[in-house]
Enzyme design. Sequence first.
Site, short mmCIF file in Angstrom:
data_model
loop_
_atom_site.label_atom_id
_atom_site.label_comp_id
_atom_site.label_asym_id
_atom_site.label_seq_id
_atom_site.Cartn_x
_atom_site.Cartn_y
_atom_site.Cartn_z
N GLN A 121 -4.43 -5.12 6.99
CA GLN A 121 -5.42 -6.04 6.44
C GLN A 121 -5.39 -7.41 7.11
O GLN A 121 -6.13 -8.32 6.71
CB GLN A 121 -5.20 -6.23 4.92
N LYS B 139 -10.24 -0.54 10.59
CA LYS B 139 -10.36 -1.74 9.75
C LYS B 139 -10.75 -2.96 10.57
O LYS B 139 -10.97 -4.03 10.05
CB LYS B 139 -9.04 -2.00 9.01
N ASP C 97 3.16 -4.57 8.20
CA ASP C 97 1.96 -3.75 8.05
C ASP C 97 0.76 -4.70 8.19
O ASP C 97 0.43 -5.44 7.27
CB ASP C 97 1.99 -3.07 6.67
N HIS D 28 0.87 -1.19 0.00
CA HIS D 28 0.00 0.00 0.00
C HIS D 28 0.91 1.24 0.00
O HIS D 28 2.03 1.19 0.53
CB HIS D 28 -0.82 -0.06 1.29
N CYS E 173 -4.76 2.43 -3.64
CA CYS E 173 -3.55 2.97 -2.98
C CYS E 173 -2.37 2.03 -3.15
O CYS E 173 -1.56 1.85 -2.21
CB CYS E 173 -3.78 3.23 -1.49
N1 PLP Z 1 -1.61 -0.73 4.65
C1 PLP Z 1 -2.55 -1.49 4.08
C2 PLP Z 1 -2.21 -2.87 3.63
C3 PLP Z 1 -3.84 -0.98 3.92
O1 PLP Z 1 -4.77 -1.73 3.34
C4 PLP Z 1 -4.12 0.32 4.36
C5 PLP Z 1 -5.46 0.90 4.14
O2 PLP Z 1 -6.17 0.55 3.24
C6 PLP Z 1 -3.11 1.06 4.96
C7 PLP Z 1 -1.87 0.50 5.08
C8 PLP Z 1 -3.36 2.45 5.47
O3 PLP Z 1 -4.21 2.42 6.56
P1 PLP Z 1 -4.74 3.79 7.20
O4 PLP Z 1 -5.25 4.61 6.06
O5 PLP Z 1 -5.80 3.36 8.13
O6 PLP Z 1 -3.58 4.42 7.89
#
Ligand code: PLP
Length: 407
Positions: free
Chosen positions: A204, A227, A201, A124, A365
Amino acid sequence: MNTDQIKKIRADFPILTEKVYNKDLIYFDNAATTQKPRCVVEKIEQSYYHSNANIHRGTHYLSIIATEAHEAARSAVAAFLNAGKREEIVFTRGTTEAINLVATSFGEAFCQAGDEIIISVLEHHSNIVPWQMLCERKKMKLRIIPMNDKGELNLSVYAALLNEKTRLVSVAHVSNVLGTVNPVAEMIQIAHERNIPVLIDGAQAVPHILVDVQALDADFYVFSGHKIYGPTGIGALYGKEKWLNAIPPYQGGGEMIQSVTFEKTTYNELPFKFEAGTPDYIGSTALAEALHYVQEIGIKNIADYEHELLLYATQRMNEIEGMRIIGTADHKSSVISFLVGRIHPYDLGMLLDKLGIATRTGFHCAQPLIDELGIPGTVRISFAFYNTKDEIDTFINALKRVVTMLS
Ligand code: PLP
């Protein structure tokens, strides 16, 4: 989980009875954000109505109970991730802020020109851009782990990328586009053979997989509350105590200090050193409520049920001519990205929306991944434990209709 259990769970989520364009809402955009059970929303209301006061600094009753609730929430997050110590949990605004914190503070302490950071092709933007910014600042290099056609990372290339210049590896536990569950335990072990720390990270992963940061031996693990059925604007960074002690504060301000003079400031102990300013103590408390809700259902039950939905939807989607599922890893979470024939994903998403079905379209993203795949984007559906096979059937019928219209 059986139909009656799901029915009971759905009743906890008032938004699921909403109508969209006069149709029953089908919410298949859970990877972007999840809906909130009544208990989480009520927790926020209760906190504001009955226990709102700024925390940590007060000697009065309300401040003490608000502080206790915030610190109990920290313990709840620590228990949820099986962190060794509650001080290893830092509240952040979410995954993005947690990664920025590590990229900035770890980068400051441990990185210099010529060093390398390793990420993967399926990250992401939140796990790309902070590292790119660090690389620009310090004149370092970003190295990328490639994947195969199914969307699985190539571990032999990964092992070969690690070298004496590598300072840190940062990878997603689960891809938000492909649903691939990466073999993070193995990846951490490979990096640790060279004493290289790893950030996972978990944005998900935590809503779908039982995460044990000690069993994984992760150095840093990050996730977002929204999430996992919690509120927006709150998330957490788990960091091993030795790393959190070794890196400087991310932001300066109140609460992160021990003493301040105009000549010199000394910093507070963990975890407060990383929590400058008034923390989101309402959000942390509501997040703890969400984690409790998930634990009551049981992550294993959730994972099994969502896997059933994944298999059922995949099988039904493959009935549709021209269906191309993007991401067919052997180990997948309940995320399905797809394209049909030459139809643009945006058109598919727009028309599905008119039929009451919330999907997501575009790059998700993860533009470098979409570029690598050579596609204009995807339509993505992503399930939560409140989704049903009936909803999948309705979606399939709608999709067939939409495909006929657009073909
Ligand atoms: N990393 C992953 C794999 C994600 O799916 C997301 C959000 O869709 C993020 C990071 C970013 O999360 P946040 O926008 O809640 O900081």
